[in-house]
Design an enzyme around this catalytic site. Structure first.
Site, PDB file in Angstrom:
ATOM      1  N   GLU A  60      12.442   2.585  13.908  1.00  0.00           N
ATOM      2  CA  GLU A  60      11.450   3.601  13.528  1.00  0.00           C
ATOM      3  C   GLU A  60      10.296   3.509  14.513  1.00  0.00           C
ATOM      4  OE1 GLU A  60       9.772   2.703   9.666  1.00  0.00           O
ATOM      5  OE2 GLU A  60       9.582   0.587  10.129  1.00  0.00           O
ATOM      6  N   TYR A  80       0.826  -1.210   0.000  1.00  0.00           N
ATOM      7  CA  TYR A  80       0.000   0.000   0.000  1.00  0.00           C
ATOM      8  C   TYR A  80       0.857   1.255   0.000  1.00  0.00           C
ATOM      9  CZ  TYR A  80       0.815   1.025   5.004  1.00  0.00           C
ATOM     10  OH  TYR A  80       1.376   1.352   6.207  1.00  0.00           O
ATOM     11  N   ARG A  98       8.216   4.095  -4.670  1.00  0.00           N
ATOM     12  CA  ARG A  98       8.247   3.173  -3.519  1.00  0.00           C
ATOM     13  C   ARG A  98       7.211   2.057  -3.707  1.00  0.00           C
ATOM     14  NH1 ARG A  98       7.394   5.523   2.404  1.00  0.00           N
ATOM     15  NH2 ARG A  98       5.290   5.781   1.571  1.00  0.00           N
ATOM     16  N   ARG A 156      -7.503 -20.775  -1.149  1.00  0.00           N
ATOM     17  CA  ARG A 156      -6.448 -20.565  -0.158  1.00  0.00           C
ATOM     18  C   ARG A 156      -5.306 -21.569  -0.318  1.00  0.00           C
ATOM     19  NH1 ARG A 156      -4.583 -22.083   4.847  1.00  0.00           N
ATOM     20  NH2 ARG A 156      -3.642 -20.385   6.032  1.00  0.00           N
ATOM     21  N   HIS A 205      -0.824 -21.044   0.243  1.00  0.00           N
ATOM     22  CA  HIS A 205       0.188 -20.023   0.486  1.00  0.00           C
ATOM     23  C   HIS A 205       0.921 -19.599  -0.791  1.00  0.00           C
ATOM     24  CE1 HIS A 205      -0.624 -21.171   4.573  1.00  0.00           C
ATOM     25  NE2 HIS A 205       0.301 -20.357   5.067  1.00  0.00           N
ATOM     26  N   LYS A 258       6.378  -1.716   2.056  1.00  0.00           N
ATOM     27  CA  LYS A 258       5.159  -1.153   2.649  1.00  0.00           C
ATOM     28  C   LYS A 258       4.018  -2.137   2.420  1.00  0.00           C
ATOM     29  CE  LYS A 258       3.099   3.447   3.261  1.00  0.00           C
ATOM     30  NZ  LYS A 258       3.298   3.521   4.698  1.00  0.00           N
ATOM     31  N   LEU A 290      11.027   1.554   7.099  1.00  0.00           N
ATOM     32  CA  LEU A 290      10.402   1.967   5.843  1.00  0.00           C
ATOM     33  C   LEU A 290      11.154   3.182   5.302  1.00  0.00           C
ATOM     34  CD1 LEU A 290       7.769   1.269   4.143  1.00  0.00           C
ATOM     35  CD2 LEU A 290       6.969   3.463   5.004  1.00  0.00           C
TER      36      LEU A 290
HETATM   37  N1  PDD Z   1       2.831   5.310   7.519  1.00  0.00           N
HETATM   38  N2  PDD Z   1       7.487   3.919   8.959  1.00  0.00           N
HETATM   39  C1  PDD Z   1       6.316   3.260   9.001  1.00  0.00           C
HETATM   40  C2  PDD Z   1       6.275   1.923   9.662  1.00  0.00           C
HETATM   41  C3  PDD Z   1       5.165   3.828   8.416  1.00  0.00           C
HETATM   42  O1  PDD Z   1       4.018   3.151   8.436  1.00  0.00           O
HETATM   43  C4  PDD Z   1       5.244   5.117   7.814  1.00  0.00           C
HETATM   44  C5  PDD Z   1       4.071   5.781   7.162  1.00  0.00           C
HETATM   45  C6  PDD Z   1       6.485   5.773   7.808  1.00  0.00           C
HETATM   46  C7  PDD Z   1       6.672   7.137   7.160  1.00  0.00           C
HETATM   47  O2  PDD Z   1       6.638   7.057   5.755  1.00  0.00           O
HETATM   48  P1  PDD Z   1       6.134   8.280   4.869  1.00  0.00           P
HETATM   49  O3  PDD Z   1       6.940   9.461   5.259  1.00  0.00           O
HETATM   50  O4  PDD Z   1       6.387   7.845   3.480  1.00  0.00           O
HETATM   51  O5  PDD Z   1       4.667   8.484   5.179  1.00  0.00           O
HETATM   52  C8  PDD Z   1       7.588   5.140   8.372  1.00  0.00           C
HETATM   53  C9  PDD Z   1       1.657   5.734   6.811  1.00  0.00           C
HETATM   54  C10 PDD Z   1       1.389   7.196   6.875  1.00  0.00           C
HETATM   55  C11 PDD Z   1       0.482   4.875   7.258  1.00  0.00           C
HETATM   56  O6  PDD Z   1       0.669   3.662   7.324  1.00  0.00           O
HETATM   57  O7  PDD Z   1      -0.611   5.407   7.495  1.00  0.00           O
END
Ligand code: PDD
Length: 287
Positions: free
Chosen positions: A181, A35, A54, A102, A104, A149, A205
């Site tokens: 993070e 996503y 990304r 289903r 994997h 992501k 991320l």
């Molecule tokens: N989240 N790290 C994680 C685990 C995240 O889920 C996000 C962003 C970031 C920051 O990434 P960016 O600057 O590209 O938004 C870092 C989004 C906003 C979410 O899941 O809602």
């Protein structure tokens, strides 16, 4: 507020209440999807090419073909934005490996599911910007592909809930004694007038906002280093910031109840916050 907004699902724009996905969708069964969240200022997506790049990296990482080229994504996102009754938005898009019996292993010949929605962009409040926000900390027990992501977010969900349980805004994580993070944001610190950020490896991320802070720091002549950050350095930092598409940059006031630096936004944060605000109108014009 419109409680049945227009969303996009597999080629159609339709009211959210009418958008339906199979119970066999691999996004539902396995969290087998990726996503993006793209902030939109005055109806212009912020750093769209970065988000689409990304997205491609995440798709490559889970070995799923991109269902569209960047031009088509760009047009669809703009179409979705135009269909919302508010100007500042947060576009959410996801691609899953589609609906299949289903098993994997990847199914063959199955179309991916493409879903997009856009919510009002809820930025931090004035008070949060002015005074900073409390965070908690935890050992990072997520998988080792945090650079993708993916919609498999249970690790992040559990971390975020730890914060929510005690009225904190985020959960800042450490792995093997080093800062990674937060559950839905990147984390940067300031020590001795230098911004220090953990490297973009498999443990975090690669945040679009994280990259923006680097660019803005360079432009403003704010010293910046990218290197591993130990837990001790983080806890005793002069400043700690969160960065994300929906938080922009936000200062941390306390970590596990103890003040970071002076317990509120520091001078470097104020410069970065201002740089961010200065860039928004130009970026919005560019789209
Ligand atoms: N989240 N790290 C994680 C685990 C995240 O889920 C996000 C962003 C970031 C920051 O990434 P960016 O600057 O590209 O938004 C870092 C989004 C906003 C979410 O899941 O809602």
């Amino acid at each position: 507020m419109n409680d049945d907004p227009i969303v996009y699902l597999n080629g159609d724009f339709l009211p959210s209440s009418q958008a339906k996905v199979s119970v066999l969708d691999r996004g539902f069964i396995y969290g087998d999807g990726v996503y993006e969240v793209i902030p939109v200022y005055h109806r212009a997506p912020f750093r769209m090419p970065h988000h689409l790049k990304r997205l491609q990296q995440s798709l490559n990482g889970i070995r799923l073909a991109n269902p569209m080229d960047d031009e088509a994504w760009d047009a669809l996102v703009r179409d979705l934005i135009a269909r919302q009754p508010f100007d500042d938005q947060s576009v959410y898009l996801q691609v899953t490996r589609g609906a299949a019996k289903r098993d994997h292993a990847f199914p063959k010949g199955v179309a991916p599911t493409v879903f997009m929605m856009s919510n009002p962009l809820v930025l931090p409040t004035r008070d949060q910007v002015e005074f900073g926000v409390p965070v908690v900390s935890a050992d990072d027990n997520r998988w080792l592909r945090c650079d993708l992501k993916t919609t498999s977010l249970l690790g992040n969900v559990l971390m975020r809930q730890r914060a929510a349980d005690v009225g904190a805004v985020e959960c800042v994580m450490f792995r093997d004694g080093h800062l990674t993070e937060a559950s839905a944001s990147n984390v940067l610190i300031v020590r001795g007038g230098t911004i220090v950020a953990p490297p973009k490896d498999n443990q975090i991320l690669p945040g679009i906002t994280y990259d923006a802070t680097h660019e803005f720091a360079r432009e403003a002549g704010m010293p910046m280093e990218v290197r591993p950050v130990s837990r001790d350095e983080a806890i005793s930092a002069d400043e700690m910031w969160l960065s994300s598409s929906t938080k922009e940059v936000l200062a941390v006031s306390t970590l596990d109840g103890k003040p970071i630096g002076g317990g509120g936004p520091g001078p470097m944060f104020r410069r970065m916050y201002q740089a961010f605000q200065n860039h928004k109108p130009a970026a919005a014009r560019r789209g």
